[in-house]
Design an enzyme around this catalytic site. Structure first.
Site, PDB file in Angstrom:
ATOM      1  N   LYS A 225       0.812  -1.218   0.000  1.00 27.84           N
ATOM      2  CA  LYS A 225       0.000   0.000   0.000  1.00 27.84           C
ATOM      3  C   LYS A 225       0.845   1.267   0.000  1.00 27.84           C
ATOM      4  O   LYS A 225       0.389   2.308  -0.450  1.00 27.84           O
ATOM      5  CB  LYS A 225      -1.005  -0.010   1.150  1.00 27.84           C
ATOM      6  CG  LYS A 225      -0.502   0.448   2.504  1.00 27.84           C
ATOM      7  CD  LYS A 225      -1.693   0.577   3.469  1.00 27.84           C
ATOM      8  CE  LYS A 225      -1.367   1.193   4.803  1.00 27.84           C
ATOM      9  NZ  LYS A 225      -0.596   0.317   5.691  1.00 27.84           N
TER      10      LYS A 225
ATOM     11  N   HIS B 255       1.280  -3.878  14.801  1.00 28.09           N
ATOM     12  CA  HIS B 255       1.831  -2.719  14.090  1.00 28.09           C
ATOM     13  C   HIS B 255       1.950  -1.594  15.109  1.00 28.09           C
ATOM     14  O   HIS B 255       0.961  -1.219  15.734  1.00 28.09           O
ATOM     15  CB  HIS B 255       0.916  -2.307  12.927  1.00 28.09           C
ATOM     16  CG  HIS B 255       1.584  -1.408  11.922  1.00 28.09           C
ATOM     17  ND1 HIS B 255       2.183  -0.220  12.274  1.00 28.09           N
ATOM     18  CD2 HIS B 255       1.766  -1.526  10.581  1.00 28.09           C
ATOM     19  CE1 HIS B 255       2.694   0.353  11.181  1.00 28.09           C
ATOM     20  NE2 HIS B 255       2.456  -0.423  10.146  1.00 28.09           N
TER      21      HIS B 255
ATOM     22  N   GLU C 153       6.746  -5.969   8.062  1.00 31.91           N
ATOM     23  CA  GLU C 153       6.005  -5.435   6.912  1.00 31.91           C
ATOM     24  C   GLU C 153       6.404  -3.982   6.648  1.00 31.91           C
ATOM     25  O   GLU C 153       5.562  -3.088   6.721  1.00 31.91           O
ATOM     26  CB  GLU C 153       4.496  -5.508   7.195  1.00 31.91           C
ATOM     27  CG  GLU C 153       3.993  -6.915   7.457  1.00 31.91           C
ATOM     28  CD  GLU C 153       2.607  -6.951   8.126  1.00 31.91           C
ATOM     29  OE1 GLU C 153       2.061  -8.050   8.265  1.00 31.91           O
ATOM     30  OE2 GLU C 153       2.101  -5.880   8.512  1.00 31.91           O
TER      31      GLU C 153
HETATM   32  C1  PLP Z   1       0.415   0.226   6.355  1.00 30.89           C
HETATM   33  C2  PLP Z   1       0.817  -1.075   6.920  1.00 30.89           C
HETATM   34  C3  PLP Z   1       2.161  -1.454   6.925  1.00 30.89           C
HETATM   35  C4  PLP Z   1       3.280  -0.548   6.470  1.00 30.89           C
HETATM   36  O1  PLP Z   1       3.549   0.398   7.453  1.00 30.89           O
HETATM   37  P1  PLP Z   1       4.817   1.365   7.334  1.00 30.89           P
HETATM   38  O2  PLP Z   1       4.675   2.204   8.535  1.00 30.89           O
HETATM   39  O3  PLP Z   1       4.725   2.088   6.058  1.00 30.89           O
HETATM   40  O4  PLP Z   1       6.042   0.515   7.404  1.00 30.89           O
HETATM   41  C5  PLP Z   1       2.475  -2.705   7.404  1.00 30.89           C
HETATM   42  N1  PLP Z   1       1.526  -3.553   7.857  1.00 30.89           N
HETATM   43  C6  PLP Z   1       0.219  -3.220   7.871  1.00 30.89           C
HETATM   44  C7  PLP Z   1      -0.765  -4.209   8.363  1.00 30.89           C
HETATM   45  C8  PLP Z   1      -0.165  -1.980   7.403  1.00 30.89           C
HETATM   46  O5  PLP Z   1      -1.465  -1.662   7.451  1.00 30.89           O
END
Ligand code: PLP
Length: 379
Positions: free
Chosen positions: A46, A183, A259
């Site tokens: 994304k 996250h 991620e």
């Molecule tokens: C948006 C998102 C990410 C990426 O986050 P960053 O802060 O850009 O590294 C990773 N995992 C999930 C589930 C997300 O929604």
């Protein structure tokens, strides 16, 4: 990217453009791997879903975090389009579907791939059981997001106190909980978020194992910050703390993935826009660009990110305002940029604009999103 390069690309292609340097993407990916050697990186599509970025990262060895069926198919198609020797049996190794909420149609479409998907509540679990019974599941925990620029904990993650019950519920439905995920919030400026999240995860895993449900995968999510300004701590120091906690809290054989989105792509892109209007309002010079917050600068609204504009010209600077060209006052890039005196047709550029920028650009007012130029994408 040098200023000369940017100027000649703008002359060649017109403006607005976003120039993506794939060598920077490869370097960021390698830096991530080097500093977090036990962690496999699943690039969060994304942040920037350009197919060429997916291909570059796939070739570099990355895996992918997707959040919708189109993102899943984008990764899947790209991987399938590579020459056969570069293909592999990749589903869990290569893709995690990390959006805890999935429409039933998406689950139905994904089931044939036996995907790895996240959940954070009982309703979702029942939906997965019904529409994607061949999926493996990962439980998303809610963890502190203090000091992250983009907060996610109000929308996602189960309460750590209910985690083991949700794990047990999955096994009772004959689904296998393969992992735990969290996250810490995007652009995380507070390493303590990772420390606390790792400690919470370890406690949940221990209790789960005691109840007879050992868990193999830990997904430490995204949040790794991009170097927008000087107070962002380098990945080295954040990684040192994460590695120490991983070593202290988890068994050798645990499989760890992350991620990263922003960290991989933010610094790889620079945008170039042209001044299409100039006015003086209340004593301040105002420039109007052929790009703005409905387009490449959409991160100002959606990502809480401020980008700095730079001129190609030198000269004494003053404070000015910079707007996009749409007929909406929200389309304000900055009310206080420091720039030299510029004229219509002069160019401006903004660095570190590869994440959550083009990804959320619209066609508002009939202005198309900036053209994307790829550099160094073919090795
Ligand atoms: C948006 C998102 C990410 C990426 O986050 P960053 O802060 O850009 O590294 C990773 N995992 C999930 C589930 C997300 O929604």
């Amino acid at each position: 990217m040098t200023k000369d390069q940017l100027e000649s690309l703008a002359a060649q292609h017109g403006t607005p453009i976003v120039v993506i340097d794939h060598q920077v993407i490869r370097d960021n990916y390698q830096a991530f791997r080097r500093h977090l050697p036990k962690v496999q990186a699943y690039y969060a599509v994304k942040a920037n879903p350009e197919p060429a970025i997916v291909r570059t990262l796939y070739r570099a060895g990355a895996s992918f975090d997707v959040a919708s069926l189109p993102e899943f198919m984008l990764v899947y198609e790209n991987i399938r389009s590579l020459p056969p020797k570069e293909q592999q049996d990749f589903i869990w190794d290569k893709i995690i579907y990390a959006n805890p909420t999935k429409p039933r149609e998406t689950l139905e479409a994904l089931d044939q791939y036996k995907p790895l998907v996240t959940y954070d509540n009982l309703n979702e679990l029942h939906k997965i059981k019904r529409f994607a019974p061949h999926a493996g599941v990962v439980l998303r925990l809610r963890v502190p997001n203090t000091g992250s620029v983009v907060e996610l904990s109000s929308k996602f993650g189960c309460d750590p106190g209910e985690a083991v019950d949700l794990i047990e519920a999955a096994f009772q439905l004959d689904l296998v909980v393969e992992g735990l995920s969290f996250h810490v919030g995007s652009q995380c400026m507070n390493a303590e978020n990772f420390v606390q999240a790792l400690n919470l995860s370890s406690a949940v895993m221990q209790e789960s194992a005691q109840r007879g449900y050992p868990i193999k995968i830990l997904d430490i999510g995204g949040g790794f910050p991009a170097p927008y300004h000087r107070d962002v701590q380098p990945i080295e120091s954040l990684a040192r703390k994460i590695n120490a906690e991983i070593d202290r809290l988890f068994p050798e054989d645990i499989q760890i993935l992350a991620e990263p989105g922003r960290f991989i792509v933010a610094s790889a892109a620079t945008s170039v826009a042209k001044i299409v209007g100039k006015a003086r309002r209340e004593g301040k010079t105002c420039y109007y660009l052929d790009d703005g917050v409905y387009h490449t600068f959409s991160g100002i609204i959606f990502d809480h990110c401020q980008y700095h504009l730079r001129a190609f010209k030198d000269g004494p600077t003053g404070i000015c305002a910079v707007f996009g060209q749409t007929c909406d006052a929200l389309d304000t890039i900055s009310l206080a940029e420091e720039l030299p005196e510029l004229e219509i047709d002069d160019l401006l550029y903004a660095e570190n604009i590869g994440a959550y920028s083009s990804a959320s650009a619209t066609w508002f007012n009939g202005f198309p999103p900036a053209r994307i130029i790829h550099l160094n994408d073919q090795l």
